[in-house]
Structures are given as C-alpha cells and as structure tokens.
Write an enzyme that holds these catalytic residues in place. Structure first.
Site, PDB file in Angstrom:
ATOM      1  N   SER A  61      -9.386 -40.663   0.540  1.00  0.00           N
ATOM      2  CA  SER A  61      -8.682 -39.567  -0.121  1.00  0.00           C
ATOM      3  C   SER A  61      -9.419 -38.246  -0.017  1.00  0.00           C
ATOM      4  O   SER A  61     -10.641 -38.201  -0.131  1.00  0.00           O
ATOM      5  CB  SER A  61      -8.473 -39.915  -1.594  1.00  0.00           C
ATOM      6  OG  SER A  61      -7.672 -38.927  -2.191  1.00  0.00           O
ATOM      7  N   ASP A  97       3.584 -36.794 -11.496  1.00  0.00           N
ATOM      8  CA  ASP A  97       2.597 -36.874 -10.405  1.00  0.00           C
ATOM      9  C   ASP A  97       3.100 -37.743  -9.256  1.00  0.00           C
ATOM     10  O   ASP A  97       2.995 -37.377  -8.089  1.00  0.00           O
ATOM     11  CB  ASP A  97       1.273 -37.471 -10.918  1.00  0.00           C
ATOM     12  CG  ASP A  97       0.497 -36.487 -11.748  1.00  0.00           C
ATOM     13  OD1 ASP A  97       1.085 -35.487 -12.188  1.00  0.00           O
ATOM     14  OD2 ASP A  97      -0.711 -36.728 -11.981  1.00  0.00           O
TER      15      ASP A  97
HETATM   16  O1  PMV Z   1      -4.861 -32.887 -16.043  1.00  0.00           O
HETATM   17  P1  PMV Z   1      -3.648 -33.701 -15.748  1.00  0.00           P
HETATM   18  O2  PMV Z   1      -3.189 -33.611 -14.320  1.00  0.00           O
HETATM   19  O3  PMV Z   1      -3.741 -35.099 -16.273  1.00  0.00           O
HETATM   20  O4  PMV Z   1      -2.413 -32.992 -16.480  1.00  0.00           O
HETATM   21  C1  PMV Z   1      -2.088 -33.154 -17.820  1.00  0.00           C
HETATM   22  C2  PMV Z   1      -0.875 -32.331 -18.118  1.00  0.00           C
HETATM   23  C3  PMV Z   1      -0.490 -32.333 -19.595  1.00  0.00           C
HETATM   24  O5  PMV Z   1       0.661 -31.498 -19.717  1.00  0.00           O
HETATM   25  C4  PMV Z   1      -1.599 -31.768 -20.461  1.00  0.00           C
HETATM   26  C5  PMV Z   1      -0.154 -33.741 -20.083  1.00  0.00           C
HETATM   27  C6  PMV Z   1       1.120 -34.346 -19.533  1.00  0.00           C
HETATM   28  O6  PMV Z   1       1.240 -35.584 -19.567  1.00  0.00           O
HETATM   29  O7  PMV Z   1       2.025 -33.606 -19.103  1.00  0.00           O
END
Ligand code: PMV
Length: 371
Positions: A130, A196
C-alpha cells in the site's frame, strides 16, 4: 485458477467531517495513493497473506478455518452486518496476532471474507502493498477491504475482469465489491459509515449523508470535469477518531444550540461545494469557491476543538500556496491544501521544504481519480 492484481484508491474527506455524524452532508474524494492486492493459487491447501507494509507473512491451513459455522454460501447477496459467531471463532483462531492490532484486524477482514467468498478446497496467496499511510485517516483499511473482496470475487469466478476497452465505472460488479468490502470494513472498523469503502470502490467524488438514526445513507456520485489537485500532508501526529468524536459529543451536550448551528453551517459548506462542482465550468472560479469553503470549514472544525497545533503549523506553512483544512477526524492526522490559481512553482517548493522540515509526509494528489 488464474492470478489477478487489483488496486484501489485511498480517500480524503473534503468537507463535512464530524458534522456528518449528526446528519450533515459530507463530501469525500478518492486520491492518487493506492493499495495493490494480488491473488494467486497456492499449491498447498492454505491461505497465505503477505503484507509487506506491516511485515506480515502468515499461512493458515484451510482445514483450520471454522467452515462448519459459515451459513450456506450466497455470494451474490452480501449481508449488511457481521456474523458474530464467525467473528468469535476467528478471534480464537487469531489469538496470537492480537498484540499487533493492524495485523490482527487485517487478518480478521481477509479470513472473514475468505470464509464467505472462498472455498475450503482451493488455497490462495494474497499479497498486499500500500501507498496509503496507515491510520492517517486516508482510508487505508477500506483499500485493503476493497482489494481483498475484489481479488476473492475474481479468483472464485463471481465477477469477471473488465474486457479490453470496457467502461467499468458503473459496472454492476462494483455494487457487489462495495457491499463485500463494507463487511471487510466492519471487521476492521467496527461500525463504519461506508463512505471509505464506497470511495475506494467507485473512486471519484461522493456526497454522503446519513440520517441521525444511522440507518439510511444517501450517496450521490459526482463527476469532476477537470481534475483538481491537492496537497495532502500527513502530520504524523497520532490521533484517535473515537476520542475526537466523543470530544465533539461532549461539546454538543454542553452547548447544543451553538454546536448544532456549527453543524448546520458545515452542511451548508458541503452543499455549496456540491453545487459548485456540479455547475461551475470555469476551473479557476471553482478553485476559488472551494478554497473559500475550505477556509470556512477549517474555522468551524477549530470551533469544534478538533484541530491541533501540528495542523496549525501546516496551515501556516502552506498559507502562500492555498487554503488548508484538516481532513478526517483531526487532532493530528492529515490535512488537505487546495492550490490557489496564482500559486507559483517557487511558492510550492518553499512550502514543501517547510513541511519536510517538520518531518511531515507530503503527497501531491489528484482528486476524484478512478476506483
Ligand atoms: O479520520 P477518519 O478518516 O477516520 O475520519 C473520521 C470522520 C468523522 O466524521 C470524524 C467520523 C465519521 O465516521 O464520519
């Protein structure tokens, strides 16, 4: 049995983090950093997992896997939650891996998916490399879930690779990959929102909103006429997404009217960005609008107390090249900077030199690339 290599992109949240947890709109985009996953037949009746980035090379005999508790196979209709009985059985199988969390969670995801998609009679070797930094909020775990789900679906013949010249971008196989990768993400993340793995599957730009009951999710795929490039900076400051979410929750409990109005403002920011991306054809004007929105969104995140001194430092170092905001949970992690229209190469190089002097990692990435 054929071998396959697939790749999937990391993501960045352009607008709407934290507020999205309370029902506001967020906007995520795939980035140029990718995870590569290869699957090939194994001569032995084993599943072998090689992850160079976390120095893992493990083999599990197929007969050691808990096939007896796996419900009858229905690969074309993926579930939307984890089967707790399988998770408990795998926790026992992987007990020796537990001291290395990343390794443990990746294995849990891979073997869980193998039990559902793979076969007790055919071993395979899965190799993962990755470019996406781990645990930095760029969706590295989702790229692994998407890569592994895609490899297994191809290897066991449930989907076919794209034919020469075929447009795969809205192919029905992608829904299957997205749904299975969501299950992989559940193994790694617990209760992910799904943004994601959607970004890692489809690429591009995705507008995302979930009801506060977290049961329905609205997803809208946007197309970007002209590629936009951003600078992604990894502050290397470790952060806990869970703790930062709790911090915002406590702030809201103390000042609900104020915090809810910040969420509303952030929702407005995401919606304005979507509108601009959908209608603005002049790329210079688009950059200007998005730049203003990045600036305001960062101020709102500061008001929510999720920024960090390492992020302030990046904002300062990149001032001359364009607006910067944190991306993801904050408290360290990564930032994104959109270059101003008048950013010269010299300004850019100076900013990079400064960032490197803080030992930050810097990535120049196109937004909204392929899935
Ligand atoms: O840092 P990451 O990619 O895990 O992003 C979290 C994003 C939040 O809005 C803080 C939480 C969510 O589940 O949306």
């Amino acid at each position: 049995q054929r071998s396959f290599i697939v790749s999937s992109p990391g993501k960045t949240i352009l607008f709407g983090e934290h507020a999205v947890v309370y029902g506001a709109t967020a906007l995520a985009a795939s980035i140029s950093l990718r995870t590569y996953c290869r699957i090939e037949p194994n001569e032995k009746p084993e599943i072998t997992v090689k992850m160079q980035d976390i120095e893992t090379n493990h083999s599990f005999p197929l007969e050691s896997l808990p096939w007896d508790i796996v419900p009858p196979k229905d690969v074309l209709h993926p579930p939307n939650t984890l089967n707790n009985e399988i998770v408990t059985a795998l926790e026992k199988l992987l007990i020796n891996e537990k001291n290395n969390v990343l390794n443990y969670l990746s294995m849990l995801c891979i073997i869980y998916l193998y039990l559902q998609i793979g076969s007790p009679n055919q071993g395979c070797i899965i190799t993962i490399n990755s470019e996406v930094p781990l645990g930095a909020g760029l969706g590295s775990s989702a790229t692994v879930s998407v890569g592994v789900a895609t490899c297994l679906l191809l290897f066991f013949g449930f989907i076919q690779p794209p034919k020469e010249g075929e447009d795969y971008s809205r192919h029905e196989s992608l829904t299957l990959i997205e749904n299975w990768s969501f299950i992989g993400e559940c193994c790694i993340q617990g209760s992910p929102s799904g943004i994601d793995n959607a970004a890692a599957t489809h690429g591009g730009l995705i507008a995302f909103r979930k009801s506060t009951a977290k049961t329905t999710v609205m997803k809208q795929f946007l197309t970007l006429e002209n590629p936009l490039s951003v600078l992604i900076t990894d502050t290397k400051q470790p952060k806990s997404t869970k703790e930062l979410i709790q911090k915002v929750c406590r702030l809201r409990e103390g000042s609900p009217l104020i915090v809810d109005s910040i969420f509303q403002t952030i929702d407005g920011i995401s919606r304005s960005a979507i509108q601009a991306l959908e209608s603005e054809t002049d790329v210079r004007r688009l950059r200007e609008i998005l730049g203003q929105l990045i600036f305001i969104n960062q101020k709102m995140l500061e008001a929510l107390n999720v920024s960090h001194i390492t992020i302030d430092r990046v904002i300062d170092a990149t001032k001359a090249i364009g607006p910067t905001k944190l991306t993801g949970a904050g408290g360290g992690g990564c930032t994104i900077t959109l270059r101003n229209n008048d950013c010269s190469n010299e300004m850019f190089e100076n900013a990079i030199t400064k960032l490197n002097s803080f030992k930050n990692s810097v990535y120049d990435s196109l937004l909204g690339g392929p899935g």
